[in-house]
Design an enzyme around this catalytic site. Structure first.
Site, PDB file in Angstrom:
ATOM      1  N   THR A 135       1.129  -0.740  -0.210  1.00  0.00           N
ATOM      2  CA  THR A 135      -0.094   0.445   0.252  1.00  0.00           C
ATOM      3  C   THR A 135       1.003   1.257   0.400  1.00  0.00           C
ATOM      4  OG1 THR A 135      -1.506   1.338   1.235  1.00  0.00           O
ATOM      5  CG2 THR A 135      -0.029  -0.355   2.472  1.00  0.00           C
ATOM      6  N   ASP A 136       0.161   2.349  -0.824  1.00  0.00           N
ATOM      7  CA  ASP A 136       1.357   3.676  -0.667  1.00  0.00           C
ATOM      8  C   ASP A 136       1.434   4.294   0.932  1.00  0.00           C
ATOM      9  OD1 ASP A 136      -1.818   4.341  -0.035  1.00  0.00           O
ATOM     10  OD2 ASP A 136      -1.439   5.878  -1.313  1.00  0.00           O
ATOM     11  N   GLU A 137       0.120   3.432   2.400  1.00  0.00           N
ATOM     12  CA  GLU A 137      -0.095   4.053   3.187  1.00  0.00           C
ATOM     13  C   GLU A 137       1.450   3.879   4.212  1.00  0.00           C
ATOM     14  OE1 GLU A 137      -3.042   3.611   5.712  1.00  0.00           O
ATOM     15  OE2 GLU A 137      -4.419   3.159   3.333  1.00  0.00           O
ATOM     16  N   TYR A 161      -2.175  -0.227  11.273  1.00  0.00           N
ATOM     17  CA  TYR A 161      -2.239  -1.307   9.788  1.00  0.00           C
ATOM     18  C   TYR A 161      -0.864  -1.164   9.169  1.00  0.00           C
ATOM     19  CZ  TYR A 161      -3.455  -1.416   4.944  1.00  0.00           C
ATOM     20  OH  TYR A 161      -3.420  -2.157   3.495  1.00  0.00           O
ATOM     21  N   LYS A 165       2.263  -3.469   7.164  1.00  0.00           N
ATOM     22  CA  LYS A 165       2.897  -3.470   5.871  1.00  0.00           C
ATOM     23  C   LYS A 165       3.869  -2.959   5.736  1.00  0.00           C
ATOM     24  CE  LYS A 165       0.456  -5.091   3.065  1.00  0.00           C
ATOM     25  NZ  LYS A 165       0.283  -6.229   1.901  1.00  0.00           N
TER      26      LYS A 165
HETATM   27  P1  NAD Z   1      -9.615  -7.549   2.485  1.00  0.00           P
HETATM   28  O1  NAD Z   1      -9.289  -6.943   3.484  1.00  0.00           O
HETATM   29  O2  NAD Z   1     -11.306  -6.662   1.734  1.00  0.00           O
HETATM   30  O3  NAD Z   1      -9.373  -8.869   1.890  1.00  0.00           O
HETATM   31  C1  NAD Z   1      -8.159  -9.393   2.792  1.00  0.00           C
HETATM   32  C2  NAD Z   1      -7.998 -10.759   2.497  1.00  0.00           C
HETATM   33  O4  NAD Z   1      -7.225 -11.198   3.122  1.00  0.00           O
HETATM   34  C3  NAD Z   1      -9.502 -11.756   3.074  1.00  0.00           C
HETATM   35  O5  NAD Z   1     -10.025 -12.378   2.418  1.00  0.00           O
HETATM   36  C4  NAD Z   1      -9.467 -12.204   4.652  1.00  0.00           C
HETATM   37  O6  NAD Z   1     -10.248 -13.273   4.225  1.00  0.00           O
HETATM   38  C5  NAD Z   1      -7.786 -12.763   3.979  1.00  0.00           C
HETATM   39  N1  NAD Z   1      -6.593 -13.197   5.010  1.00  0.00           N
HETATM   40  C6  NAD Z   1      -6.869 -11.915   6.520  1.00  0.00           C
HETATM   41  N2  NAD Z   1      -6.046 -12.728   7.131  1.00  0.00           N
HETATM   42  C7  NAD Z   1      -5.337 -14.148   6.927  1.00  0.00           C
HETATM   43  C8  NAD Z   1      -3.784 -15.308   6.395  1.00  0.00           C
HETATM   44  N3  NAD Z   1      -3.793 -15.268   7.815  1.00  0.00           N
HETATM   45  N4  NAD Z   1      -4.095 -15.434   5.715  1.00  0.00           N
HETATM   46  C9  NAD Z   1      -4.929 -16.039   4.523  1.00  0.00           C
HETATM   47  N5  NAD Z   1      -5.855 -15.527   4.182  1.00  0.00           N
HETATM   48  C10 NAD Z   1      -6.000 -14.229   5.178  1.00  0.00           C
HETATM   49  O7  NAD Z   1      -8.552  -6.459   1.414  1.00  0.00           O
HETATM   50  P2  NAD Z   1      -7.909  -5.925   0.312  1.00  0.00           P
HETATM   51  O8  NAD Z   1      -8.324  -4.408   0.257  1.00  0.00           O
HETATM   52  O9  NAD Z   1      -8.612  -6.646  -0.591  1.00  0.00           O
HETATM   53  O10 NAD Z   1      -6.839  -5.701   0.121  1.00  0.00           O
HETATM   54  C11 NAD Z   1      -5.595  -6.980  -0.160  1.00  0.00           C
HETATM   55  C12 NAD Z   1      -3.820  -6.281  -0.338  1.00  0.00           C
HETATM   56  O11 NAD Z   1      -3.948  -5.147  -0.765  1.00  0.00           O
HETATM   57  C13 NAD Z   1      -4.090  -5.973   1.158  1.00  0.00           C
HETATM   58  O12 NAD Z   1      -2.329  -6.834   1.645  1.00  0.00           O
HETATM   59  C14 NAD Z   1      -3.397  -4.972   1.603  1.00  0.00           C
HETATM   60  O13 NAD Z   1      -2.874  -4.363   2.846  1.00  0.00           O
HETATM   61  C15 NAD Z   1      -3.287  -4.166  -0.225  1.00  0.00           C
HETATM   62  N6  NAD Z   1      -3.737  -2.780  -0.714  1.00  0.00           N
HETATM   63  C16 NAD Z   1      -5.191  -2.305  -0.264  1.00  0.00           C
HETATM   64  C17 NAD Z   1      -6.005  -1.495  -0.691  1.00  0.00           C
HETATM   65  C18 NAD Z   1      -7.030  -1.014  -0.740  1.00  0.00           C
HETATM   66  O14 NAD Z   1      -7.209   0.377  -1.403  1.00  0.00           O
HETATM   67  N7  NAD Z   1      -8.231  -1.840  -0.412  1.00  0.00           N
HETATM   68  C19 NAD Z   1      -4.734  -0.513  -1.205  1.00  0.00           C
HETATM   69  C20 NAD Z   1      -3.414  -0.927  -1.502  1.00  0.00           C
HETATM   70  C21 NAD Z   1      -2.929  -2.475  -1.262  1.00  0.00           C
HETATM   71  P1  TYD Z   2     -10.626   4.339   4.698  1.00  0.00           P
HETATM   72  O1  TYD Z   2     -11.689   3.903   3.166  1.00  0.00           O
HETATM   73  O2  TYD Z   2     -10.517   3.394   5.915  1.00  0.00           O
HETATM   74  O3  TYD Z   2      -9.389   3.894   3.914  1.00  0.00           O
HETATM   75  P2  TYD Z   2      -8.511   4.766   4.542  1.00  0.00           P
HETATM   76  O4  TYD Z   2      -7.592   4.754   5.466  1.00  0.00           O
HETATM   77  O5  TYD Z   2      -7.486   3.158   4.435  1.00  0.00           O
HETATM   78  O6  TYD Z   2      -7.207   5.384   3.288  1.00  0.00           O
HETATM   79  O7  TYD Z   2     -11.011   5.240   4.553  1.00  0.00           O
HETATM   80  C1  TYD Z   2     -10.895   6.576   3.633  1.00  0.00           C
HETATM   81  C2  TYD Z   2     -10.216   7.565   4.063  1.00  0.00           C
HETATM   82  O8  TYD Z   2     -12.046   7.754   4.657  1.00  0.00           O
HETATM   83  C3  TYD Z   2      -9.953   8.509   5.046  1.00  0.00           C
HETATM   84  O9  TYD Z   2      -9.376   8.870   4.927  1.00  0.00           O
HETATM   85  C4  TYD Z   2     -10.710   7.562   6.364  1.00  0.00           C
HETATM   86  C5  TYD Z   2     -11.790   8.898   5.966  1.00  0.00           C
HETATM   87  N1  TYD Z   2     -13.152   7.718   6.575  1.00  0.00           N
HETATM   88  C6  TYD Z   2     -13.960   8.865   7.198  1.00  0.00           C
HETATM   89  O10 TYD Z   2     -14.210  10.038   6.627  1.00  0.00           O
HETATM   90  N2  TYD Z   2     -15.466   7.787   7.485  1.00  0.00           N
HETATM   91  C7  TYD Z   2     -15.852   6.561   7.442  1.00  0.00           C
HETATM   92  O11 TYD Z   2     -16.689   6.090   8.015  1.00  0.00           O
HETATM   93  C8  TYD Z   2     -14.777   6.488   7.435  1.00  0.00           C
HETATM   94  C9  TYD Z   2     -14.374   4.560   7.107  1.00  0.00           C
HETATM   95  C10 TYD Z   2     -13.129   6.771   6.616  1.00  0.00           C
END
Ligand code: NAD
Ligand code: TYD
Length: 360
Positions: A135-137, A161, A165
């Site tokens: 992630t970019d975070e 988080y 990561k």
């Molecule tokens: P998500 O929370 O929707 O899904 C995570 C999945 O991993 C779930 O299906 C869960 O059951 C599985 N899981 C959790 N712990 C596990 C374990 N110990 N063993 C096997 N499976 C396990 O997450 P997401 O949003 O789909 O993100 C996927 C990946 O992409 C993550 O690594 C996250 O850090 C990264 N990412 C997410 C975003 C975003 O905006 N959502 C952006 C950049 C990177």
């Molecule tokens: P989120 O979707 O949780 O992603 P991330 O924290 O990983 O960027 O949140 C996106 C942005 O929205 C973040 O700045 C937090 C804000 N946010 C709210 O303002 N209200 C909410 O209820 C949630 C879940 C997030």
């Protein structure tokens, strides 16, 4: 080696979008290892569950015996690691699982991959890839005038988080530098699209809007995120897997910086057109709530490396992607109803009751 990849976390939001596009696109066999936490949902994968190129295994990336057995049985040429705990607010309430899965789990996966990779013949060894999805975070928070994150930015994670990561990214880096393992790391900005769990901003706002509930904005809504449609993230991962230089990291993003308030206004305006209320606008439901502790002000990805070196570009703009997303939620209310029953309610009560008072 077989024409097979192992995907971890493939029942989550991005993982299931990736697995669906991989199998439907006939890229080869795909084995999905997922623990099925609250965020994992096999309903996302119903369309391919009978496909002979798709295998689902319920298990933990931290379970060495399970990972070893899968590597031995399926002989993959790549592992794509999506599995993670992914929600910042949950990491603030309960960081333990984040350490366990994101750090210890990734370490376990790397160890299993290293043992498997060591025993491959030379050709298979150089063809193997361990692609770690991050992630970019990890780069921390930008001020309004800072340039967007480049791959060379120092890591400055601020939440449990992002710190977990970041730790996993460092381990992946070390396995390349120390053992020569052919690793790749991608750092992507915020995703949105189908199958996004409604604890995250965009699906939560759509869900609350349609149910007449407050649309909670943390703080004053000025925090900036850089949004990418999930299918574009998946196409970037496929491109990095096929052409990325081993040991490198690639930032992935679509140059779509928006304040949270802009995003919520856009969602309300689309819903006002697609599913108008009896009176007034969905904007009337906006509620300002107590800010997230340590809330990062701004993320922005400089995606010029992946564009220049691998020729990747997103297909969607924010405008096209967000329309598709709202329409998907409007036509998949059953999916939302299923994932928002049960445990979800406990989380919403815990997170939002504590935020309590309104700021405006
Ligand atoms: P998500 O929370 O929707 O899904 C995570 C999945 O991993 C779930 O299906 C869960 O059951 C599985 N899981 C959790 N712990 C596990 C374990 N110990 N063993 C096997 N499976 C396990 O997450 P997401 O949003 O789909 O993100 C996927 C990946 O992409 C993550 O690594 C996250 O850090 C990264 N990412 C997410 C975003 C975003 O905006 N959502 C952006 C950049 C990177
Ligand atoms: P989120 O979707 O949780 O992603 P991330 O924290 O990983 O960027 O949140 C996106 C942005 O929205 C973040 O700045 C937090 C804000 N946010 C709210 O303002 N209200 C909410 O209820 C949630 C879940 C997030």
């Amino acid at each position: 080696m077989k024409n097979c990849i192992i995907v971890t976390g493939g029942a989550g939001f991005i993982g299931s979008n990736f697995v669906l596009s991989w199998v439907k696109g006939q890229h080869g066999q795909c084995v999905n290892l997922d623990k099925l936490t609250y965020a994992g949902n096999l309903a996302n994968l119903a369309a391919i569950e009978k496909n002979s190129e798709y295998v689902f295994i319920q298990g933990d990336i931290g379970d060495r015996a399970v990972v070893d057995a899968l590597l031995k049985k399926y002989h993959p040429y790549a592992i794509v690691n999506f599995a993670a705990e992914s929600h910042v607010d949950r990491s603030i309430h309960a960081p333990g699982e984040f350490i366990q899965t994101n750090i210890v789990g990734t370490f376990n996966l790397l160890e299993a991959a290293r043992a498997y990779w060591n025993d491959l013949n030379d050709a298979d060894k150089s063809n193997f890839r361990f692609l770690h999805v991050s992630t970019d975070e990890v780069y921390g928070s930008l001020s309004a005038t800072d340039p967007a994150f480049k791959e060379t930015n120092p890591y400055e994670p601020n939440s449990p988080y992002s710190a977990s990561k970041a730790a996993s990214d460092h381990l992946v880096r070390a396995y390349h530098h120390t053992y020569g393992m052919p690793t790749l790391t991608t750092n992507c900005s915020n995703n949105y699209g189908p199958y996004h769990f409604p604890e995250k901003l965009i699906p939560l706002v759509i869900h609350h809007a349609l149910n007449g509930k407050p649309l909670p904005i943390y703080g004053n809504g000025s925090n900036v995120r850089d949004w990418l449609y999930v299918a574009d993230h998946c196409s970037a991962i496929r491109r990095v897997l096929e052409a990325g230089k081993v040991g490198e990291t690639y930032n992935i993003g679509g140059w779509n910086e928006k304040t949270n308030l802009e995003v919520v206004h856009t969602l309300c305006d689309i819903l006002d057109k697609e599913k108008p209320k009896q009176s007034g606008s969905y904007r009337d439901q906006i509620t300002y709530v107590t800010d997230r502790p340590g809330h990062d002000q701004r993320y922005a990805i400089d995606a010029s490396k992946i564009e220049r070196e691998l020729g990747w570009k997103p297909a969607e703009t924010f405008e096209t992607g967000i329309h598709k997303t709202v329409k998907w939620y409007l036509t998949h209310q059953n999916w939302v109803d299923n994932v928002t029953s049960g445990e979800y309610k406990n989380w919403v009560n815990k997170n939002y009751n504590e935020r309590g008072e309104e700021l405006a």
